[in-house]
Motif scaffolding. Sequence first.
Motif, mmCIF file in Angstrom:
data_model
loop_
_atom_site.group_PDB
_atom_site.id
_atom_site.type_symbol
_atom_site.label_atom_id
_atom_site.label_comp_id
_atom_site.label_asym_id
_atom_site.label_seq_id
_atom_site.Cartn_x
_atom_site.Cartn_y
_atom_site.Cartn_z
ATOM 1 N N VAL A 74 -4.930 5.364 -1.324
ATOM 2 C CA VAL A 74 -4.591 4.240 -2.176
ATOM 3 C C VAL A 74 -4.656 3.007 -1.288
ATOM 4 O O VAL A 74 -3.995 2.954 -0.250
ATOM 5 N N ALA A 118 1.447 6.630 -6.956
ATOM 6 C CA ALA A 118 0.329 7.515 -7.327
ATOM 7 C C ALA A 118 0.611 8.955 -6.922
ATOM 8 O O ALA A 118 0.309 9.891 -7.672
ATOM 9 N N ALA A 130 -4.513 -2.228 -6.739
ATOM 10 C CA ALA A 130 -4.289 -0.907 -6.132
ATOM 11 C C ALA A 130 -5.431 -0.002 -6.574
ATOM 12 O O ALA A 130 -5.620 0.236 -7.764
ATOM 13 N N VAL A 160 -8.760 3.481 -10.655
ATOM 14 C CA VAL A 160 -8.926 4.801 -10.046
ATOM 15 C C VAL A 160 -10.415 5.056 -9.868
ATOM 16 O O VAL A 160 -11.198 4.832 -10.786
ATOM 17 N N GLN A 173 0.835 -1.205 0.000
ATOM 18 C CA GLN A 173 0.000 0.000 0.000
ATOM 19 C C GLN A 173 0.870 1.256 0.000
ATOM 20 O O GLN A 173 0.590 2.216 -0.729
ATOM 21 N N LEU A 194 0.568 3.668 -11.292
ATOM 22 C CA LEU A 194 0.401 2.442 -10.506
ATOM 23 C C LEU A 194 0.782 1.219 -11.336
ATOM 24 O O LEU A 194 1.488 0.326 -10.857
ATOM 25 N N TRP A 233 0.985 4.041 -2.853
ATOM 26 C CA TRP A 233 0.767 5.457 -2.537
ATOM 27 C C TRP A 233 1.879 6.311 -3.142
ATOM 28 O O TRP A 233 1.620 7.332 -3.780
ATOM 29 N N ALA A 283 -4.327 -1.900 -11.415
ATOM 30 C CA ALA A 283 -4.790 -0.637 -10.842
ATOM 31 C C ALA A 283 -6.170 -0.226 -11.300
ATOM 32 O O ALA A 283 -6.620 -0.581 -12.388
ATOM 33 N N ALA A 324 -6.873 3.667 -6.270
ATOM 34 C CA ALA A 324 -6.592 5.053 -5.889
ATOM 35 C C ALA A 324 -7.887 5.843 -5.934
ATOM 36 O O ALA A 324 -8.655 5.736 -6.889
#
Length: 166
Positions: free
Chosen positions: A40, A18, A47, A81, A11, A72, A15, A79, A49
């Motif tokens: 995130v 991102a 992941a 978002v 994590q 990411l 982070w 990933a 975000a």
Amino acid sequence: MPASGENEELQHRAWLAAASVPDPEVPCVTVADLGILRSVEIVDGIAIAKVTPTYSGCPAVLAIELAVEAALRDAGFEARVERVVSPAWTTDWITPEGREKLRDYGIAPPQKTSTSIRSLFGEVEVACPRCGSADTEKLSEFGSTACKAHYRCLACREPFDYFKCI
């Protein structure tokens, strides 16, 4: 499923990836500096975000989301978002480091008073990011982007943008 410490490390890595994404309109600051990167998390190996737009009509929102997702993926994550619109972003979320980066770039950072009646109606004292003088005047409500106003310093005579309070 990764152990708790391993998940925290993943994590943290996600982070950092991102958080390093620069704002496409103001590249001196990152999405983390602006406070628009909310979190995130690693969920089922993905992941995720969470990003909050600076305002609903910001033309850079999709570019930011795609850049965060790409960062990411480049860091080795699957990933996604997610756009988070509540609570709405405020310029108060800009970090102290972000404010300093704006100033160094030549943009006067917003006052930390987004809920103040004075800042909401443009009655703020804007200091010149170059010389620090408060003897400035607004030339235009809109600068190089809709989120900035254009000012001029009456002391050093230099024009500059002011990142408006939202």
